[in-house]
Structure formats: structure tokens, C-alpha cells
Design a protein around this motif. Structure first.
Motif, mmCIF file in Angstrom:
data_model
loop_
_atom_site.group_PDB
_atom_site.id
_atom_site.type_symbol
_atom_site.label_atom_id
_atom_site.label_comp_id
_atom_site.label_asym_id
_atom_site.label_seq_id
_atom_site.Cartn_x
_atom_site.Cartn_y
_atom_site.Cartn_z
ATOM 1 N N LEU A 28 -8.938 -6.002 -1.580
ATOM 2 C CA LEU A 28 -8.220 -4.991 -2.354
ATOM 3 C C LEU A 28 -8.464 -3.580 -1.847
ATOM 4 C CD1 LEU A 28 -6.339 -4.301 -4.636
ATOM 5 C CD2 LEU A 28 -8.282 -4.368 -6.225
ATOM 6 N N PHE A 29 -9.720 -3.172 -1.736
ATOM 7 C CA PHE A 29 -9.995 -1.809 -1.295
ATOM 8 C C PHE A 29 -9.532 -1.591 0.135
ATOM 9 C CE2 PHE A 29 -12.638 1.348 0.820
ATOM 10 C CZ PHE A 29 -12.410 2.443 0.012
ATOM 11 N N HIS A 30 -9.696 -2.593 0.976
ATOM 12 C CA HIS A 30 -9.296 -2.450 2.374
ATOM 13 C C HIS A 30 -7.778 -2.305 2.502
ATOM 14 C CE1 HIS A 30 -13.331 -3.319 3.842
ATOM 15 N NE2 HIS A 30 -13.398 -4.220 2.885
ATOM 16 N N LEU A 31 -7.047 -2.955 1.620
ATOM 17 C CA LEU A 31 -5.601 -2.770 1.620
ATOM 18 C C LEU A 31 -5.234 -1.334 1.248
ATOM 19 C CD1 LEU A 31 -4.434 -6.094 -0.068
ATOM 20 C CD2 LEU A 31 -4.100 -5.417 2.321
ATOM 21 N N MET A 32 -5.961 -0.773 0.283
ATOM 22 C CA MET A 32 -5.696 0.602 -0.121
ATOM 23 C C MET A 32 -6.019 1.580 1.009
ATOM 24 S SD MET A 32 -7.336 0.284 -3.964
ATOM 25 C CE MET A 32 -7.093 2.008 -4.372
ATOM 26 N N ALA A 59 -10.095 10.266 -3.800
ATOM 27 C CA ALA A 59 -9.238 10.169 -4.980
ATOM 28 C C ALA A 59 -9.871 9.270 -6.032
ATOM 29 C CB ALA A 59 -7.855 9.647 -4.586
ATOM 30 N N LEU A 60 -10.455 8.156 -5.596
ATOM 31 C CA LEU A 60 -11.111 7.241 -6.544
ATOM 32 C C LEU A 60 -12.337 7.897 -7.171
ATOM 33 C CD1 LEU A 60 -10.858 3.849 -4.603
ATOM 34 C CD2 LEU A 60 -9.631 4.487 -6.698
ATOM 35 N N SER A 61 -13.067 8.695 -6.398
ATOM 36 C CA SER A 61 -14.249 9.365 -6.952
ATOM 37 C C SER A 61 -13.856 10.391 -8.008
ATOM 38 C CB SER A 61 -15.053 10.031 -5.836
ATOM 39 O OG SER A 61 -14.354 11.140 -5.286
ATOM 40 N N LEU A 62 -12.739 11.066 -7.821
ATOM 41 C CA LEU A 62 -12.261 12.016 -8.836
ATOM 42 C C LEU A 62 -11.847 11.274 -10.109
ATOM 43 C CD1 LEU A 62 -10.157 14.441 -6.603
ATOM 44 C CD2 LEU A 62 -12.401 14.871 -7.640
ATOM 45 N N ARG A 99 -17.201 10.145 -0.275
ATOM 46 C CA ARG A 99 -16.290 10.204 0.867
ATOM 47 C C ARG A 99 -16.472 9.027 1.824
ATOM 48 N NH1 ARG A 99 -18.744 12.954 5.283
ATOM 49 N NH2 ARG A 99 -16.766 13.929 5.888
ATOM 50 N N VAL A 100 -17.366 8.113 1.473
ATOM 51 C CA VAL A 100 -17.608 6.933 2.308
ATOM 52 C C VAL A 100 -16.562 5.874 1.989
ATOM 53 C CG1 VAL A 100 -19.240 5.099 2.892
ATOM 54 C CG2 VAL A 100 -20.074 7.414 2.447
ATOM 55 N N VAL A 101 -15.995 5.277 3.020
ATOM 56 C CA VAL A 101 -14.933 4.282 2.840
ATOM 57 C C VAL A 101 -15.584 2.924 2.576
ATOM 58 C CG1 VAL A 101 -12.854 3.272 3.839
ATOM 59 C CG2 VAL A 101 -13.516 5.604 4.440
ATOM 60 N N LYS A 102 -15.868 2.648 1.297
ATOM 61 C CA LYS A 102 -16.516 1.397 0.899
ATOM 62 C C LYS A 102 -15.892 0.904 -0.397
ATOM 63 C CE LYS A 102 -20.969 0.997 1.286
ATOM 64 N NZ LYS A 102 -22.420 1.234 1.136
ATOM 65 N N GLY A 103 -15.971 -0.404 -0.601
ATOM 66 C CA GLY A 103 -15.386 -1.007 -1.793
ATOM 67 C C GLY A 103 -16.019 -0.522 -3.085
ATOM 68 N N GLU A 104 -17.244 -0.011 -3.012
ATOM 69 C CA GLU A 104 -17.913 0.483 -4.222
ATOM 70 C C GLU A 104 -17.152 1.640 -4.856
ATOM 71 O OE1 GLU A 104 -19.349 -0.455 -1.510
ATOM 72 O OE2 GLU A 104 -21.108 -1.695 -2.012
ATOM 73 N N ALA A 105 -16.342 2.356 -4.064
ATOM 74 C CA ALA A 105 -15.559 3.467 -4.611
ATOM 75 C C ALA A 105 -14.591 2.967 -5.675
ATOM 76 C CB ALA A 105 -14.800 4.171 -3.489
ATOM 77 N N LEU A 106 -14.022 1.797 -5.462
ATOM 78 C CA LEU A 106 -13.103 1.222 -6.448
ATOM 79 C C LEU A 106 -13.862 0.674 -7.649
ATOM 80 C CD1 LEU A 106 -10.265 0.451 -7.286
ATOM 81 C CD2 LEU A 106 -10.458 -1.603 -5.873
ATOM 82 N N ILE A 107 -15.018 0.074 -7.399
ATOM 83 C CA ILE A 107 -15.829 -0.449 -8.505
ATOM 84 C C ILE A 107 -16.309 0.681 -9.408
ATOM 85 C CG2 ILE A 107 -17.963 -1.683 -9.067
ATOM 86 C CD1 ILE A 107 -17.571 -3.300 -6.547
#
Length: 232
Positions: A28-32, A59-62, A99-107
Motif C-alpha cells: 500500500l505505502f509503496h504504491l502511494m 503529507a502523511l506526517s501533517l 521525511r523518511v519514505v517508510k511504511g510507518e508514515a502511513l501507520i
């Protein structure tokens, strides 16, 4: 239909291979992030610009910051909510990770969202709020496999809402009441695990290829259908 391994030449210190199809993490996150880089002009993973992929994480962090403040308002009031938001927006370790591109941003977005829906359910007892919370937990699994624990945790939280009073004396009546009281937990497990199980669709398409790609992408860990037995 073919599993390929391609070296990544620009990772010189840490030799890495790009495996196709990619089964290392849920998609999911990788698709985004991939959609953002594709919009930015990348036609191949080697052409990816970090600046484009990081837009998704930022954007997810905001959004996570806004949800944290909303959760604080519901739980502890305005001052606590603003303090929580201030800490999340200024602590260096959190700011750098945003700003790190990791799946945890979505979680980080889905966790406060599921808690907000859960709190709404506690107050209103409307099933839809609990279903939304369960779907948030299940969706987190599509970003990171260990997030399936959120489904179990949410089900356990719903069990704490069981009415301790007014239990009938006969065992049949007690069994009916127990099933009725456990209904929220069943709803969470059903909706959450159903959403989580979408990840199995990829494996079901080519089960042997799925495990073969996993083993090629793995580094030091054992990856196979009987990996748990080997680990134990």
C-alpha cells in the motif's frame, strides 16, 4: 511470470538487488510513493527522485499531526492536545522521520484514526464507528505486516467494554449474553482481518513464486512456508 534480480549500482556501500515481483513488504505505502514518483516523471525505479517520494511521507506526517491533536482534544482537553501537537511537530527525531519514505508514515496516520473511531464507538455504540476503526487497523497491515497486531489490540479493547452486571443465572442465558457482549470483538476481528487478508491475494496468484521472491529479497532471516518452525 519470471522472477528477476537486478543490481542497484548506486547503493555502493550496501550492495542491494531489486527483485521483481516485489514481495518484501505489503504494497500500500509503496504504491502511494510510487505514484508520486511516477507523477514526478520517473519511468523506472532507478529514476526515482527522493524529493518526489518524500512528498507522500511529509503529507502523511501533517495528517498524523492533525489527528494527534484531535485525539488529544477528545482525551485530555485543549492544552494537552496542543502540547502533544507541539512536541510532535518540533522533536527532531520525529521531524527527521517524517521525511523518511517508510511504511510507518502511513501507520502513524491510521493508529490515531482508529483510536478516534474507537472513542466515538464507546460513546455512541454505533457499529459503523467500530467497523471504521477495524478497517483502519486492517489497512495498516497492508503497509506493514506487524501492524496486524492492531486488529488484535482493538478487539481486546472492545472486550473491556463488556457489561459486568446483570448476568443471568442459567448457563444458556449466560452464553447468549456472552455472545452478545463479544459481538464488538467479532466485528473487529472480522472487518480487520478481512482487510488484512487482501495481502494474501498477491500470494495466491503464484504461491511458489511468492515464497521464492521472498527468499531472494531476504537478507539474514529465514523465509519459507515453515520459517516459524525453523526459527523455533
Amino acid at each position: 511470470d519470471e522472477i528477476t534480480r537486478e543490481p542497484m549500482p548506486y547503493w555502493r556501500r550496501f550492495p542491494t538487488n531489486a527483485i521483481q515481483p516485489y514481495f518484501e513488504h505489503p504494497p500500500l505505502f509503496h504504491l502511494m510513493a510510487g505514484a508520486a514518483t511516477h507523477i514526478g516523471g520517473a519511468e523506472h525505479y532507478a529514476h526515482t527522485q527522493h524529493a518526489h517520494a518524500r512528498i507522500v511521507s511529509i503529507a502523511l506526517s501533517l495528517l498524523a499531526l492533525w489527528l494527534t491533536i484531535a485525539l488529544g482534544l477528545r482525551l485530555a482537553g485543549r492544552k494537552a492536545a496542543l502540547l502533544a501537537g507541539l512536541l510532535q511537530a518540533t522533536l527532531p527525531i520525529i521531524v527527521l522521520q517524517s521525511r523518511v519514505v517508510k511504511g510507518e508514515a502511513l501507520i502513524a496516520v491510521l493508529m490515531p484514526a482508529l483510536l478516534l473511531f474507537y472513542l466515538k464507538w464507546r460513546k455512541s455504540k454505533r457499529t459503523r464507528h467500530l467497523v471504521f476503526a477495524a478497517l483502519c487497523a486492517g489497512t495498516a497491515t497492508l503497509a506493514k505486516l506487524p501492524a496486524v497486531s492492531l486488529v488484535i489490540a482493538l478487539a481486546a479493547m472492545s472486550v473491556t467494554e463488556i457489561d459486568q452486571d446483570g448476568w443471568p443465572s442459567t448457563w444458556k442465558a449466560r452464553a447468549r449474553k456472552a455472545l452478545s457482549e463479544l459481538r464488538p470483538a467479532f466485528i473487529v476481528l472480522g472487518a480487520g482481518l478481512a482487510m488484512s487478508s487482501l495481502i494474501l491475494i498477491v500470494a495466491a496468484i503464484d504461491w511458489r513464486g511468492f515464497w521464492h521472491a521472498q527468499s531472494m529479497q531476504a537478507t539474514i532471516r529465514l523465509v519459507s512456508p515453515d520459517a516459524l518452525g525453523q526459527f523455533i
